[in-house]
Design a protein around this motif. Structure first.
Motif, PDB file in Angstrom:
ATOM      1  N   ARG A 136      39.468  35.042  37.789  1.00 46.12           N
ATOM      2  CA  ARG A 136      38.687  34.106  38.602  1.00 46.12           C
ATOM      3  C   ARG A 136      37.227  34.528  38.725  1.00 46.12           C
ATOM      4  O   ARG A 136      36.501  34.018  39.560  1.00 46.12           O
ATOM      5  N   GLY A 137      36.805  35.494  37.913  1.00 49.63           N
ATOM      6  CA  GLY A 137      35.419  35.943  37.934  1.00 49.63           C
ATOM      7  C   GLY A 137      35.286  37.360  38.457  1.00 49.63           C
ATOM      8  O   GLY A 137      36.265  38.003  38.833  1.00 49.63           O
ATOM      9  N   VAL A 138      34.055  37.837  38.486  1.00 49.93           N
ATOM     10  CA  VAL A 138      33.771  39.185  38.984  1.00 49.93           C
ATOM     11  C   VAL A 138      33.656  39.115  40.492  1.00 49.93           C
ATOM     12  O   VAL A 138      32.925  38.276  41.033  1.00 49.93           O
ATOM     13  N   MET A 139      34.387  40.010  41.194  1.00 48.49           N
ATOM     14  CA  MET A 139      34.380  39.996  42.654  1.00 48.49           C
ATOM     15  C   MET A 139      34.622  41.385  43.213  1.00 48.49           C
ATOM     16  O   MET A 139      34.979  42.308  42.479  1.00 48.49           O
TER      17      MET A 139
ATOM     18  N   ALA B 279      42.047  39.218  48.762  1.00 47.46           N
ATOM     19  CA  ALA B 279      42.165  37.937  49.468  1.00 47.46           C
ATOM     20  C   ALA B 279      42.630  36.829  48.529  1.00 47.46           C
ATOM     21  O   ALA B 279      43.402  35.949  48.935  1.00 47.46           O
ATOM     22  N   ASN B 280      42.192  36.857  47.281  1.00 48.94           N
ATOM     23  CA  ASN B 280      42.597  35.855  46.290  1.00 48.94           C
ATOM     24  C   ASN B 280      43.885  36.228  45.570  1.00 48.94           C
ATOM     25  O   ASN B 280      44.344  35.474  44.710  1.00 48.94           O
ATOM     26  N   ASN B 281      44.431  37.410  45.867  1.00 48.93           N
ATOM     27  CA  ASN B 281      45.688  37.894  45.296  1.00 48.93           C
ATOM     28  C   ASN B 281      45.635  37.954  43.773  1.00 48.93           C
ATOM     29  O   ASN B 281      46.535  37.477  43.090  1.00 48.93           O
ATOM     30  N   VAL B 282      44.532  38.550  43.231  1.00 47.94           N
ATOM     31  CA  VAL B 282      44.387  38.716  41.789  1.00 47.94           C
ATOM     32  C   VAL B 282      43.983  40.153  41.483  1.00 47.94           C
ATOM     33  O   VAL B 282      43.253  40.787  42.241  1.00 47.94           O
ATOM     34  N   GLY B 283      44.463  40.676  40.396  1.00 49.05           N
ATOM     35  CA  GLY B 283      44.065  41.982  39.898  1.00 49.05           C
ATOM     36  C   GLY B 283      43.182  41.804  38.688  1.00 49.05           C
ATOM     37  O   GLY B 283      42.839  40.691  38.310  1.00 49.05           O
ATOM     38  N   GLY B 284      42.809  42.907  38.071  1.00 47.12           N
ATOM     39  CA  GLY B 284      41.980  42.818  36.882  1.00 47.12           C
ATOM     40  C   GLY B 284      41.417  44.159  36.494  1.00 47.12           C
ATOM     41  O   GLY B 284      41.957  45.206  36.846  1.00 47.12           O
TER      42      GLY B 284
ATOM     43  N   GLY C 248      37.297  52.054  52.786  1.00 51.25           N
ATOM     44  CA  GLY C 248      36.746  50.735  53.038  1.00 51.25           C
ATOM     45  C   GLY C 248      35.245  50.698  53.247  1.00 51.25           C
ATOM     46  O   GLY C 248      34.676  49.622  53.409  1.00 51.25           O
ATOM     47  N   LEU C 249      34.575  51.849  53.247  1.00 52.37           N
ATOM     48  CA  LEU C 249      33.118  51.876  53.422  1.00 52.37           C
ATOM     49  C   LEU C 249      32.396  51.512  52.132  1.00 52.37           C
ATOM     50  O   LEU C 249      31.264  51.038  52.168  1.00 52.37           O
ATOM     51  N   GLY C 250      33.032  51.740  50.990  1.00 56.93           N
ATOM     52  CA  GLY C 250      32.456  51.386  49.695  1.00 56.93           C
ATOM     53  C   GLY C 250      33.136  50.148  49.145  1.00 56.93           C
ATOM     54  O   GLY C 250      33.941  49.501  49.820  1.00 56.93           O
ATOM     55  N   VAL C 251      32.788  49.828  47.910  1.00 55.75           N
ATOM     56  CA  VAL C 251      33.351  48.629  47.294  1.00 55.75           C
ATOM     57  C   VAL C 251      33.672  48.914  45.833  1.00 55.75           C
ATOM     58  O   VAL C 251      32.948  49.639  45.159  1.00 55.75           O
ATOM     59  N   SER C 252      34.787  48.357  45.365  1.00 56.28           N
ATOM     60  CA  SER C 252      35.124  48.361  43.943  1.00 56.28           C
ATOM     61  C   SER C 252      34.776  46.988  43.395  1.00 56.28           C
ATOM     62  O   SER C 252      35.052  45.978  44.036  1.00 56.28           O
ATOM     63  N   ILE C 253      34.171  46.944  42.221  1.00 58.37           N
ATOM     64  CA  ILE C 253      33.844  45.676  41.593  1.00 58.37           C
ATOM     65  C   ILE C 253      34.885  45.425  40.512  1.00 58.37           C
ATOM     66  O   ILE C 253      35.091  46.257  39.626  1.00 58.37           O
ATOM     67  N   VAL C 254      35.567  44.284  40.613  1.00 52.29           N
ATOM     68  CA  VAL C 254      36.707  43.975  39.763  1.00 52.29           C
ATOM     69  C   VAL C 254      36.422  42.700  38.966  1.00 52.29           C
ATOM     70  O   VAL C 254      35.968  41.699  39.529  1.00 52.29           O
ATOM     71  N   SER C 255      36.686  42.751  37.666  1.00 54.91           N
ATOM     72  CA  SER C 255      36.578  41.568  36.819  1.00 54.91           C
ATOM     73  C   SER C 255      37.963  40.941  36.724  1.00 54.91           C
ATOM     74  O   SER C 255      38.881  41.521  36.148  1.00 54.91           O
TER      75      SER C 255
END
Length: 130
Positions: free
Chosen positions: A108-111, A118-123, A98-105
């Protein structure tokens, strides 16, 4: 260029290791969306759209440092043009507990990975940053 996001991440990595305050990359909407996530998560100071030396649109990225060390320690491209990586919301990895972040497309957009959960979406997992 086959991998514009990979090129941008490499430019950021190289500039931060050299101690540069800013780095320039060609402009695109996809790169801007990834930079939005990096700015929201606090890994870069910000970015602005400019015109490059060759007259083409460019993005100037302001890098962030803490006590002289770059905030971005590690950037890895996960999904590449030769091998795309798509994951469901339950399978999105946590970076460094949890110290880093994965960027997911996502659809609903890149997040970030936390926003995707939280938005319950994969990608498509674009990259991981620590």
């Amino acid at each position: 260029m086959n991998d514009p996001i990979g090129d941008m991440l490499t430019r950021i990595r190289n500039a931060s290791l050299r101690g540069k305050s800013t780095v320039e990359t060609p402009a695109s909407k996809g790169r801007a969306r990834v930079l939005d996530v990096l700015a929201d998560e606090g890994y870069i100071r910000g970015y602005e759209n400019t015109t490059g030396k060759d007259g083409h649109p460019a993005i100037e990225i302001s890098l962030k440092y803490y006590d002289g060390a770059p905030v971005i320690r590690e950037v890895k491209r996960v999904s590449k043009p030769g091998r795309r990586v798509y994951l469901g919301v339950k399978d999105i990895p946590m970076v460094r507990q949890g110290l880093g972040v994965s960027i997911v497309s996502t659809s609903r957009g890149v997040m970030s990975d936390a926003s995707a959960r939280a938005n319950n979406v994969g990608g498509e997992v674009l990259c991981t940053v620590f």
